[in-house]
Design an enzyme around this catalytic site. Structure first.
Site, short mmCIF file in Angstrom:
data_model
loop_
_atom_site.label_atom_id
_atom_site.label_comp_id
_atom_site.label_asym_id
_atom_site.label_seq_id
_atom_site.Cartn_x
_atom_site.Cartn_y
_atom_site.Cartn_z
N ARG A 55 0.39 -5.33 -19.25
CA ARG A 55 1.26 -4.68 -18.27
C ARG A 55 2.73 -4.94 -18.63
O ARG A 55 3.06 -6.02 -19.11
CB ARG A 55 0.94 -5.31 -16.91
N ASN B 28 3.82 5.16 -16.11
CA ASN B 28 3.98 5.38 -14.68
C ASN B 28 4.12 6.87 -14.39
O ASN B 28 3.15 7.58 -14.35
CB ASN B 28 5.13 4.56 -14.08
N GLY C 226 -3.78 8.25 -11.78
CA GLY C 226 -3.63 8.78 -10.42
C GLY C 226 -2.89 7.86 -9.47
O GLY C 226 -3.00 8.01 -8.25
N THR D 252 -0.86 8.88 -16.10
CA THR D 252 -1.30 7.62 -16.70
C THR D 252 -2.49 8.12 -17.46
O THR D 252 -2.84 9.29 -17.35
CB THR D 252 -1.64 6.64 -15.56
N THR E 49 -0.28 3.38 -19.18
CA THR E 49 0.63 4.20 -18.39
C THR E 49 2.09 4.05 -18.78
O THR E 49 2.51 3.02 -19.27
CB THR E 49 0.48 3.85 -16.89
N SER F 91 -2.37 -0.22 -9.86
CA SER F 91 -3.63 0.24 -9.27
C SER F 91 -4.67 0.56 -10.35
O SER F 91 -5.77 1.01 -10.03
CB SER F 91 -3.39 1.52 -8.46
#
Ligand code: DON
Length: 563
Positions: free
Chosen positions: A103, A395, A467, A375, A393, A447
């Site tokens: 991340r 974003n 999503g 993503t 992703t 998420s």
């Protein structure tokens, strides 16, 4: 869709090397196939084909993941990336689980109120576009951390992506309209938007050639992760930051690390589900929602009847309320994971559940969900049975719209996934507080929910989707579709989805959602909001004979490949 080559392009560039054909000038999406041995489902036909070609050359699912993800960084620039981050959830054939967190991270100079004006109000758009919205990218570190599980050399795995960038590929209608829509923002937020901006509008069948990106990929090929986090690429990133008053520094880049985390594991109706832990909220939300509905005879209620949807919506509402308060980067915030997943706690949460009417979320102001499926998720199963699920992703679509000048790749706008102020919704309408406040070096709450399902100690399903905040509910419903409603992979993916996230207090439903169920829910007190499309789910289900039933979402250019 078979795309024609544009004139003036080099034809038949060696995307994958002698004997293996991935033709970047003619390709089409394949939505659902049962393969006997190995399969890839991803957002783009060329990326899925590259992954499969790598397995046919002797690579395993990890090799395929690296090559597929790098190919997506070229052929799916809206979300495939080297300027973003992601999560890998994998299971090796010996049962060993790997949850790899790459991340993005808040830069060292980031601080809690960096997106607020002097009166403490959010500055519109500051966390969503441009240099200041970018977190320190994690993808390249993630790819090299994955390499220790792969069999082939990184040089072999990155070459298809280099060739696709250097010699070009034809773009789809979706890509053309995405690039056209982002054109003004690319110009506004980049010193040099490079290949993504041209004078005439893009159209399906045009060839996109990315020489700057090819050169960056070659630096990564030749110097490893240092080819991105140090040297010329790092200099280009830092210069781009100086141009746009961004924060990412040489130290931020040099110090970035992918981290292995303990996965979230739980049982659901005799299956073992394995998903991603914080800093994603995905695994915990999925576990809460499935464990809540496990107490009810969902199969008897029937697929998308008022009864089953109402139960699932109430499970979603309660899980997302916990997300807002309790979830954040575990290196900065103590996430009460054990409690959140305990039977007693979940039973308590459902104490006020009434199967005849809508519960109510508190009426704190919250924004609408912004739907951009940008993503991307990759599901892979190889011949040996290694399972890999990766969600990655930038974003928003094309991330921050900041292209690193001369380096040809787009930076993420992941900083918006932090709670920029308690109670202020982010672009997905998600609210948060202290747990997900900005701090230097912290990873923003996600998420993304790359998920594996095991049955009797054998691979059963690989699933995930983009999503935004709809990701955990889409994965939840895809799993319920397979386990409770006995659907095949394609139906599990393509049947209409619905979504509730506590705030805003409404149920979003796809346009083709059953009208009678909608009406019944409204009668129970639910506010129904139509939404164009939820997610781009990629799902592989392993059938009892070992074959791989593979489905790519029909909502986009997504495509399966395999053998
Ligand atoms: O990590 C997250 O949860 C988001 N940045 C994911 C964004 C996404 O799925 C974009 N598509 N709607």
């Amino acid at each position: 869709m078979v795309l024609a080559a544009c004139s003036g392009t080099k034809k038949n560039s060696p995307v994958i090397g002698a004997g293996k054909t991935v033709d970047p000038y003619h390709y089409s999406s394949t939505k659902a196939v049962t393969y006997s041995k190995a399969a890839v489902a991803s957002a783009h036909p060329l990326a899925s084909q590259v992954g499969v070609a790598i397995m046919q050359k002797g690579g395993n699912a990890f090799d395929a993941m690296i090559a597929t993800q790098l190919a997506l960084a070229v052929v799916y620039p809206g979300a495939g990336n080297i300027g973003g981050g992601g999560f890998l959830m994998a299971r090796q054939t010996n049962g060993h689980l790997i949850a790899l967190d790459y991340r993005e991270m808040a830069p060292g100079k980031a601080s809690r109120d960096m997106y607020l004006d002097k009166n403490g109000n959010p500055v519109s758009g500051l966390s969503e576009s441009g240099h200041l919205s970018a977190g320190v990218p994690g993808t390249v570190a993630g790819l090299f951390a994955t390499l220790s599980y792969a069999k082939l050399s990184f040089k072999e795995l990155i070459q298809p992506a280099i060739n696709l960038a250097e010699f070009g590929f034809v773009i789809t209608a979706h890509e053309a309209s995405g690039l056209n829509n982002a054109r003004a923002a690319f110009i506004q937020y980049s010193a040099n938007p490079g290949a993504f901006v041209k004078n005439a509008p893009w159209k399906a069948g045009d060839t996109l050639i990315q020489p700057d990106l090819a050169a960056t990929l070659k630096r990564i090929r030749d110097n490893g992760a240092k080819g991105f986090y140090e040297g010329q690429t790092a200099t280009m990133i830092v210069q781009e930051m100086q141009y746009g008053k961004g924060m990412i520094s040489y130290d931020d880049l040099r110090n970035y690390k992918a981290i292995e985390r303990p996965p979230v594991e739980f049982s659901y109706r005799g299956y073992n589900v394995i998903s991603f832990p914080p800093p994603s909220s995905g695994g915990l939300l999925l576990a809460q929602m499935l464990k809540i509905i496990e107490k009810f005879p969902v199969t008897n209620y029937g697929f998308q009847t008022p009864r089953s949807v109402q139960l699932m919506v109430e499970a979603e509402r309660r899980a997302y309320a916990d997300r807002a308060q309790h979830m954040g980067d575990p290196d900065f915030w103590k996430v009460p994971q054990q409690t959140l997943l305990s039977e007693a706690y979940l039973a308590e949460r459902m104490k006020d559940y009434d199967s005849a009417k809508a519960s109510s979320s508190s009426n704190i102001q919250a924004g609408q969900i912004h739907e951009s499926p940008q993503t991307t998720h990759i599901s892979i199963v190889d011949e040996a049975g290694n399972m890999v699920a990766v969600t990655t992703t930038l974003n928003d679509s094309y991330g921050s719209k900041t292209v690193v000048g001369g380096a040809g790749f787009i930076l993420n706008d992941e900083m918006d996934d932090f709670s920029i102020k308690p109670g202020v919704p982010n672009m997905y309408g998600a609210v948060g507080g202290e747990a997900n406040a900005i701090a230097a070096g912290k990873r923003m709450l996600s998420s993304m929910t790359p998920t594996l399902v095991i049955k009797d100690n054998k691979p059963f399903m690989v699933v995930g989707t983009p999503g935004g905040t709809t990701i955990p509910t889409s994965v939840f419903q895809s799993i319920v579709n397979v386990i409770d409603f006995n659907m095949n992979a394609a139906d599990a993916v393509n049947k209409p989805k619905f979504h509730h996230q506590w705030l805003p207090d409404n149920v979003m439903v796809e346009n083709n959602f059953a009208a009678a169920t909608k009406t019944a829910l409204e009668k129970m007190g639910y506010t129904i909001v139509p939404i164009g499309g939820i997610g781009r789910t990629e799902l592989i289900k392993i059938l009892p004979d070992g074959s791989r039933e593979t489905a790519a979402d029909s909502r986009g250019d997504d495509s399966v490949a395999g053998y």
